[in-house]
Design an enzyme around this catalytic site. Structure first.
Site, PDB file in Angstrom:
ATOM      1  N   GLY A  18       0.712  -1.250  -0.142  1.00  0.00           N
ATOM      2  CA  GLY A  18      -0.027  -0.110   0.042  1.00  0.00           C
ATOM      3  C   GLY A  18       0.691   1.233   0.089  1.00  0.00           C
ATOM      4  O   GLY A  18       0.302   2.315   0.483  1.00  0.00           O
ATOM      5  N   ASN A  20       1.487   3.053  -2.705  1.00  0.00           N
ATOM      6  CA  ASN A  20       0.763   3.968  -3.421  1.00  0.00           C
ATOM      7  C   ASN A  20      -0.313   4.689  -2.767  1.00  0.00           C
ATOM      8  O   ASN A  20      -0.580   5.708  -2.858  1.00  0.00           O
ATOM      9  CB  ASN A  20       0.640   3.191  -4.766  1.00  0.00           C
ATOM     10  CG  ASN A  20       1.571   3.307  -5.999  1.00  0.00           C
ATOM     11  OD1 ASN A  20       1.717   4.259  -6.367  1.00  0.00           O
ATOM     12  ND2 ASN A  20       2.142   2.233  -5.921  1.00  0.00           N
ATOM     13  N   ARG A  91      -6.814  -8.609  -7.535  1.00  0.00           N
ATOM     14  CA  ARG A  91      -8.024  -9.610  -7.922  1.00  0.00           C
ATOM     15  C   ARG A  91      -8.706  -9.278  -9.184  1.00  0.00           C
ATOM     16  O   ARG A  91      -8.819  -8.005  -9.311  1.00  0.00           O
ATOM     17  CB  ARG A  91      -8.896  -9.785  -6.609  1.00  0.00           C
ATOM     18  CG  ARG A  91      -8.414 -10.397  -5.680  1.00  0.00           C
ATOM     19  CD  ARG A  91      -7.632 -11.612  -5.372  1.00  0.00           C
ATOM     20  NE  ARG A  91      -8.263 -12.758  -6.002  1.00  0.00           N
ATOM     21  CZ  ARG A  91      -8.018 -14.168  -5.843  1.00  0.00           C
ATOM     22  NH1 ARG A  91      -6.918 -14.230  -5.394  1.00  0.00           N
ATOM     23  NH2 ARG A  91      -9.100 -14.918  -6.331  1.00  0.00           N
ATOM     24  N   ASN A 107      -6.800   1.816 -13.126  1.00  0.00           N
ATOM     25  CA  ASN A 107      -5.752   0.894 -12.640  1.00  0.00           C
ATOM     26  C   ASN A 107      -4.350   1.474 -12.829  1.00  0.00           C
ATOM     27  O   ASN A 107      -4.179   2.180 -13.910  1.00  0.00           O
ATOM     28  CB  ASN A 107      -5.870  -0.618 -13.174  1.00  0.00           C
ATOM     29  CG  ASN A 107      -4.660  -1.394 -12.433  1.00  0.00           C
ATOM     30  OD1 ASN A 107      -4.575  -1.514 -11.288  1.00  0.00           O
ATOM     31  ND2 ASN A 107      -4.172  -2.091 -13.324  1.00  0.00           N
ATOM     32  N   HIS A 109      -0.349   0.127 -13.720  1.00  0.00           N
ATOM     33  CA  HIS A 109       0.052  -1.125 -13.946  1.00  0.00           C
ATOM     34  C   HIS A 109       1.663  -0.999 -14.218  1.00  0.00           C
ATOM     35  O   HIS A 109       2.177   0.093 -14.640  1.00  0.00           O
ATOM     36  CB  HIS A 109      -0.332  -1.850 -15.523  1.00  0.00           C
ATOM     37  CG  HIS A 109       0.413  -3.072 -15.753  1.00  0.00           C
ATOM     38  ND1 HIS A 109       0.170  -4.355 -15.016  1.00  0.00           N
ATOM     39  CD2 HIS A 109       1.510  -3.536 -16.596  1.00  0.00           C
ATOM     40  CE1 HIS A 109       1.133  -5.445 -15.522  1.00  0.00           C
ATOM     41  NE2 HIS A 109       1.871  -4.691 -16.259  1.00  0.00           N
TER      42      HIS A 109
HETATM   43  C1  GAR Z   1       2.682  -1.351  -7.743  1.00  0.00           C
HETATM   44  O1  GAR Z   1       3.833  -1.231  -8.358  1.00  0.00           O
HETATM   45  C2  GAR Z   1       1.525  -1.531  -8.797  1.00  0.00           C
HETATM   46  O2  GAR Z   1       2.094  -0.851 -10.124  1.00  0.00           O
HETATM   47  C3  GAR Z   1       1.210  -3.089  -8.734  1.00  0.00           C
HETATM   48  O3  GAR Z   1       1.511  -3.236  -7.821  1.00  0.00           O
HETATM   49  C4  GAR Z   1       2.613  -2.221  -6.916  1.00  0.00           C
HETATM   50  C5  GAR Z   1       1.930  -2.364  -5.484  1.00  0.00           C
HETATM   51  O4  GAR Z   1       2.955  -1.600  -4.647  1.00  0.00           O
HETATM   52  N1  GAR Z   1       0.180  -3.281  -9.195  1.00  0.00           N
HETATM   53  C6  GAR Z   1       0.177  -4.396 -10.389  1.00  0.00           C
HETATM   54  O5  GAR Z   1       1.136  -5.245 -10.583  1.00  0.00           O
HETATM   55  C7  GAR Z   1      -1.191  -4.641 -10.839  1.00  0.00           C
HETATM   56  N2  GAR Z   1      -1.214  -5.507 -11.897  1.00  0.00           N
HETATM   57  P1  GAR Z   1       2.242  -0.651  -3.301  1.00  0.00           P
HETATM   58  O6  GAR Z   1       1.647  -1.711  -2.405  1.00  0.00           O
HETATM   59  O7  GAR Z   1       3.718  -0.481  -2.752  1.00  0.00           O
HETATM   60  O8  GAR Z   1       1.481   0.534  -3.886  1.00  0.00           O
END
Ligand code: GAR
Length: 193
Positions: A18, A20, A91, A107, A109
């Site tokens: 979390g 972000n 999910r 979203n 990516h």
């Molecule tokens: C982030 O880098 C996001 O782009 C990625 O998960 C990470 C979460 O980091 N999302 C994906 O891969 C979705 N396909 P965080 O929990 O430190 O924010």
């Protein structure tokens, strides 16, 4: 007489650490136009729950089935979000949720779609693949969510060079920096247009 406009509300969805989510919460903490109304997760052990609690943002833990079959919609309706923001949410989302919030679910990516996306491509796996493919650049893609993984219309991309010395971990750190820099601004722009 002053006219007080209601703030636009966003709900953040995450499955893990979390960082972000925390960055987005901090960005909008004092914002006059946008409020983070809640944080939803499918993972009762996710670090994001403590991060949200630190800022007194309400949290909701729902089951994978709730998210995948759409019973989350009822809870979501209480928050009346203008935008649902996925930030490390892993999910699949129910078609009924996507239909209830047309062009209101986005979203992020951690690569340059359409490359290095699709089912099973998330988090560190993406960076491992990018490094293994000896790609010269990677980056972030912010896109609308559709029933198909990583296929919705692209809203924004930013790139970073991948150097031969980059390990998946180093690349993940570079990509996270791009995410922190751009995701809150993209959200703010979408809500102001
Ligand atoms: C982030 O880098 C996001 O782009 C990625 O998960 C990470 C979460 O980091 N999302 C994906 O891969 C979705 N396909 P965080 O929990 O430190 O924010």
């Amino acid at each position: 007489m002053s006219i007080l406009k209601e703030k636009k509300k966003i709900v953040l969805w995450a499955s893990g650490n979390g960082t972000n989510v925390e960055n987005i919460i901090r960005f909008f903490e004092q914002d006059a136009k946008v409020a983070v109304a809640g944080v939803f997760t499918n993972n009762p052990k996710a670090g994001v729950l403590q991060r949200a609690a630190n800022y007194n943002v309400p949290t909701e833990v729902c089951s994978n089935t709730d998210f995948e079959q759409g019973s989350v919609n009822k809870l979501l309706a209480k928050y009346q979000p203008d935008l649902i923001v996925l930030a490390g949410f892993l999910r699949k989302i129910a078609p009924s949720t996507i239909a209830a919030y047309p062009n209101q679910i986005i979203n992020i990516h951690p690569a340059l779609l359409p490359n290095f996306g699709g089912p099973g491509m998330y988090g560190m796996r993406v960076h491992q693949e990018v490094v293994a493919a000896k790609a010269e650049k990677s980056g972030i893609t912010i896109h609308y969510v559709t029933p198909h993984y990583d296929e919705g219309e692209i809203i924004f991309q930013a790139t970073t060079a991948v150097s031969p010395e980059d390990t998946p971990k180093r690349l993940a750190a570079k990509v996270h920096q791009l995410e922190y820099e751009h995701y809150p601004n993209v959200i703010a722009n979408l809500l102001s247009s």
